[in-house]
Write an enzyme that holds these catalytic residues in place. Structure first.
Site, PDB file in Angstrom:
ATOM      1  N   GLY A  22       8.537   3.098  -0.530  1.00  0.00           N
ATOM      2  CA  GLY A  22       9.175   1.805  -0.291  1.00  0.00           C
ATOM      3  C   GLY A  22      10.311   2.009   0.696  1.00  0.00           C
ATOM      4  O   GLY A  22      11.113   2.948   0.566  1.00  0.00           O
ATOM      5  N   ALA A  23      10.381   1.095   1.683  1.00  0.00           N
ATOM      6  CA  ALA A  23      11.336   1.266   2.784  1.00  0.00           C
ATOM      7  C   ALA A  23      12.776   1.428   2.302  1.00  0.00           C
ATOM      8  O   ALA A  23      13.530   2.269   2.801  1.00  0.00           O
ATOM      9  CB  ALA A  23      11.227   0.066   3.711  1.00  0.00           C
ATOM     10  N   ARG A  64       8.339   9.530   7.838  1.00  0.00           N
ATOM     11  CA  ARG A  64       7.601   8.254   7.752  1.00  0.00           C
ATOM     12  C   ARG A  64       7.932   7.481   9.023  1.00  0.00           C
ATOM     13  O   ARG A  64       9.025   6.934   9.162  1.00  0.00           O
ATOM     14  CB  ARG A  64       8.010   7.420   6.529  1.00  0.00           C
ATOM     15  CG  ARG A  64       7.739   8.066   5.230  1.00  0.00           C
ATOM     16  CD  ARG A  64       6.650   7.628   4.329  1.00  0.00           C
ATOM     17  NE  ARG A  64       5.536   6.838   4.572  1.00  0.00           N
ATOM     18  CZ  ARG A  64       5.068   5.934   3.694  1.00  0.00           C
ATOM     19  NH1 ARG A  64       5.715   5.675   2.592  1.00  0.00           N
ATOM     20  NH2 ARG A  64       3.948   5.297   3.918  1.00  0.00           N
ATOM     21  N   CYS A 132       1.297  -3.942  -3.377  1.00  0.00           N
ATOM     22  CA  CYS A 132       2.025  -2.671  -3.277  1.00  0.00           C
ATOM     23  C   CYS A 132       3.228  -2.659  -4.224  1.00  0.00           C
ATOM     24  O   CYS A 132       3.264  -3.393  -5.222  1.00  0.00           O
ATOM     25  CB  CYS A 132       2.448  -2.407  -1.834  1.00  0.00           C
ATOM     26  SG  CYS A 132       2.943  -0.694  -1.524  1.00  0.00           S
ATOM     27  N   SER A 134       7.306  -3.149  -3.875  1.00  0.00           N
ATOM     28  CA  SER A 134       8.518  -3.393  -3.086  1.00  0.00           C
ATOM     29  C   SER A 134       9.665  -3.589  -4.064  1.00  0.00           C
ATOM     30  O   SER A 134       9.631  -4.505  -4.886  1.00  0.00           O
ATOM     31  CB  SER A 134       8.325  -4.638  -2.218  1.00  0.00           C
ATOM     32  OG  SER A 134       9.586  -5.229  -1.943  1.00  0.00           O
ATOM     33  N   ASP A 201       8.094  -3.284   5.680  1.00  0.00           N
ATOM     34  CA  ASP A 201       8.593  -2.008   6.197  1.00  0.00           C
ATOM     35  C   ASP A 201       9.277  -2.226   7.525  1.00  0.00           C
ATOM     36  O   ASP A 201      10.280  -1.602   7.817  1.00  0.00           O
ATOM     37  CB  ASP A 201       7.438  -1.010   6.321  1.00  0.00           C
ATOM     38  CG  ASP A 201       7.089  -0.455   4.965  1.00  0.00           C
ATOM     39  OD1 ASP A 201       7.714   0.524   4.539  1.00  0.00           O
ATOM     40  OD2 ASP A 201       6.243  -1.057   4.276  1.00  0.00           O
ATOM     41  N   ASN A 211       3.759  -4.201   6.820  1.00  0.00           N
ATOM     42  CA  ASN A 211       3.882  -3.837   5.401  1.00  0.00           C
ATOM     43  C   ASN A 211       2.608  -3.101   4.999  1.00  0.00           C
ATOM     44  O   ASN A 211       1.687  -2.935   5.814  1.00  0.00           O
ATOM     45  CB  ASN A 211       4.099  -5.103   4.556  1.00  0.00           C
ATOM     46  CG  ASN A 211       4.490  -4.784   3.124  1.00  0.00           C
ATOM     47  OD1 ASN A 211       5.442  -4.031   2.885  1.00  0.00           O
ATOM     48  ND2 ASN A 211       3.777  -5.336   2.153  1.00  0.00           N
ATOM     49  N   LYS A 212       2.547  -2.667   3.758  1.00  0.00           N
ATOM     50  CA  LYS A 212       1.430  -1.862   3.256  1.00  0.00           C
ATOM     51  C   LYS A 212       0.072  -2.391   3.696  1.00  0.00           C
ATOM     52  O   LYS A 212      -0.153  -3.604   3.712  1.00  0.00           O
ATOM     53  CB  LYS A 212       1.535  -1.832   1.722  1.00  0.00           C
ATOM     54  CG  LYS A 212       0.421  -1.136   0.989  1.00  0.00           C
ATOM     55  CD  LYS A 212       0.179   0.287   1.411  1.00  0.00           C
ATOM     56  CE  LYS A 212       1.397   1.171   1.329  1.00  0.00           C
ATOM     57  NZ  LYS A 212       1.213   2.470   2.041  1.00  0.00           N
ATOM     58  N   LYS A 237      15.441  -4.271   8.357  1.00  0.00           N
ATOM     59  CA  LYS A 237      14.114  -3.687   8.593  1.00  0.00           C
ATOM     60  C   LYS A 237      13.604  -4.101   9.982  1.00  0.00           C
ATOM     61  O   LYS A 237      12.508  -3.742  10.389  1.00  0.00           O
ATOM     62  CB  LYS A 237      13.153  -4.104   7.490  1.00  0.00           C
ATOM     63  CG  LYS A 237      13.471  -3.344   6.201  1.00  0.00           C
ATOM     64  CD  LYS A 237      12.672  -3.826   5.057  1.00  0.00           C
ATOM     65  CE  LYS A 237      13.026  -3.024   3.810  1.00  0.00           C
ATOM     66  NZ  LYS A 237      12.544  -3.688   2.607  1.00  0.00           N
TER      67      LYS A 237
HETATM   68  C1  RUB Z   1       5.622   0.396   0.448  1.00  0.00           C
HETATM   69  C2  RUB Z   1       5.565  -0.980   0.988  1.00  0.00           C
HETATM   70  C3  RUB Z   1       6.661  -1.921   0.554  1.00  0.00           C
HETATM   71  C4  RUB Z   1       7.764  -1.911   1.622  1.00  0.00           C
HETATM   72  C5  RUB Z   1       9.004  -2.661   1.123  1.00  0.00           C
HETATM   73  O1  RUB Z   1       4.721   1.269   1.088  1.00  0.00           O
HETATM   74  O2  RUB Z   1       4.734  -1.330   1.795  1.00  0.00           O
HETATM   75  O3  RUB Z   1       6.171  -3.220   0.434  1.00  0.00           O
HETATM   76  O4  RUB Z   1       8.136  -0.591   1.919  1.00  0.00           O
HETATM   77  O5  RUB Z   1       9.569  -2.002   0.016  1.00  0.00           O
HETATM   78  P1  RUB Z   1       4.741   2.843   0.682  1.00  0.00           P
HETATM   79  P2  RUB Z   1      11.093  -2.219  -0.371  1.00  0.00           P
HETATM   80  O6  RUB Z   1       4.442   2.906  -0.788  1.00  0.00           O
HETATM   81  O7  RUB Z   1       3.707   3.484   1.534  1.00  0.00           O
HETATM   82  O8  RUB Z   1       6.136   3.355   0.986  1.00  0.00           O
HETATM   83  O9  RUB Z   1      11.242  -3.687  -0.586  1.00  0.00           O
HETATM   84  O10 RUB Z   1      11.308  -1.417  -1.621  1.00  0.00           O
HETATM   85  O11 RUB Z   1      11.917  -1.743   0.778  1.00  0.00           O
END
Ligand code: RUB
Length: 309
Positions: A22-23, A64, A132, A134, A201, A211-212, A237
């Site tokens: 997650g980003a 990443r 995914c 988030s 992301d 995003n994913k 982001k």
């Molecule tokens: C995670 C993903 C999340 C974004 C946002 O992909 O796509 O939707 O990163 O996350 P991966 P957040 O599992 O490959 O990292 O809202 O926590 O920043």
């Protein structure tokens, strides 16, 4: 000297393996690792210290490639050191600590504001679909739950690494009625969904969202079913390089995540993310409110002018 880069190497390894995902979590982990690196540095001069930080930055950027929140954070922190008149390395390390602390606290504030604003869009007894995992989306849902709203969440499993399981476990832990579906069942259930919420992301200067993998398919399906599709994301982001013509790089991961021992000569492709065009996004729920994806560059200029420096 070897132990100095350990927090960086260890964190980068966890990020590559998706042990940190997650980003937002990725950005937080890298900021903390840079802070530890600075606190432990034995660099004899500012020049050496800056070099150490630059090396760490490159390692993280490579861990990443589709993570502008991390890039914006590390650039800001390292810029503060580079621009400082200070020559004393201990004092420069304090600058890193201060800038990191400020960034993390701002990020936390943004997340709270996003949750507060977004929770208002969750109607009593509604059905929310998410893809995914988030943390920004789950914080929003947590807030809605704390406000006493009853709702149901449908989580896609999110092939190939099943981050949807993390979301489902979190939702159940909050006492939310939760269903778990395969990614390709999104259309089957979409007519019963009131709202789609996904994280981001990266956001490009045109307002497209990365995003994913699978997010853009869900957006198309939501569009066809006339179900509102919202992106829940911190503004940082945004990728400033896209203003100047660069494309956001889409990470392609190991084929082994999809099929461990595939037949010989089979080409297995594994992009981690995809691009959802702004036309399919009802709004971006961010710390400035619910904004149109079209206005992203203007909002960034107003709120975070430093990202363009
Ligand atoms: C995670 C993903 C999340 C974004 C946002 O992909 O796509 O939707 O990163 O996350 P991966 P957040 O599992 O490959 O990292 O809202 O926590 O920043």
């Amino acid at each position: 000297m070897k132990h100095l880069s350990d927090p960086v190497r260890a964190t980068a390894k966890k990020i590559r393996r998706l042990e940190i995902q997650g980003a937002r979590n990725v950005a937080i982990a890298t900021i903390k690792a840079i802070e530890t690196l600075a606190a432990q540095t034995e660099a004899p001069s500012k020049k050496h210290f800056v070099r150490e930080l630059a090396k760490a930055k490159d390692t993280f950027f490579g861990s990443r490639p589709t993570e502008p929140l991390m890039r914006n954070a590390l650039r800001l922190i390292i810029n503060r050191v580079e621009k400082s008149e200070e020559k004393n390395v201990k004092k420069l390390a304090e600058i890193v600590s201060l800038a990191s602390g400020q960034f993390l606290s701002d990020l936390d504030d943004s997340s709270k504001k996003i949750a507060e604003i977004g929770a208002r869009r969750i109607r009593h007894n509604s059905v929310v679909l998410t893809h995914c995992h988030s943390s920004t989306v789950t914080n929003l849902l947590k807030r809605a739950k704390h406000e006493g709203k009853e709702f149901e969440v449908i989580c896609t499993e999110t092939r190939p690494v099943f981050q949807g399981q993390t979301t489902a476990e979190e939702m159940l832990g909050m006492g939310v009625k939760t269903s778990f579906i395969v990614d390709s069942a999104a259309r089957f259930f979409m007519n019963n969904v009131d709202l789609v919420l996904v994280g981001a992301d990266a956001i490009t200067s045109e307002g497209n969202v990365i995003n994913k993998i699978g997010t853009s398919t869900i957006a198309l399906v939501a569009h066809e079913a006339r179900t509102p599709f919202y992106v829940v994301s911190e503004l940082l982001k945004f990728d400033p390089a896209t203003v100047y013509g660069d494309y956001e790089k889409i990470e392609e991961r190991s084929p082994g995540e999809i099929w461990k021992n595939p037949p010989k000569n089979l080409i297995v492709r594994n992009p981690a993310f995809d691009v959802t065009r702004r036309d399919f996004i009802h709004g971006i729920i961010c710390e400035e409110g619910i904004i149109s994806p079209h206005s992203i560059t203007e909002v960034m200029h107003r709120k975070y002018p430093w990202v363009f420096e």
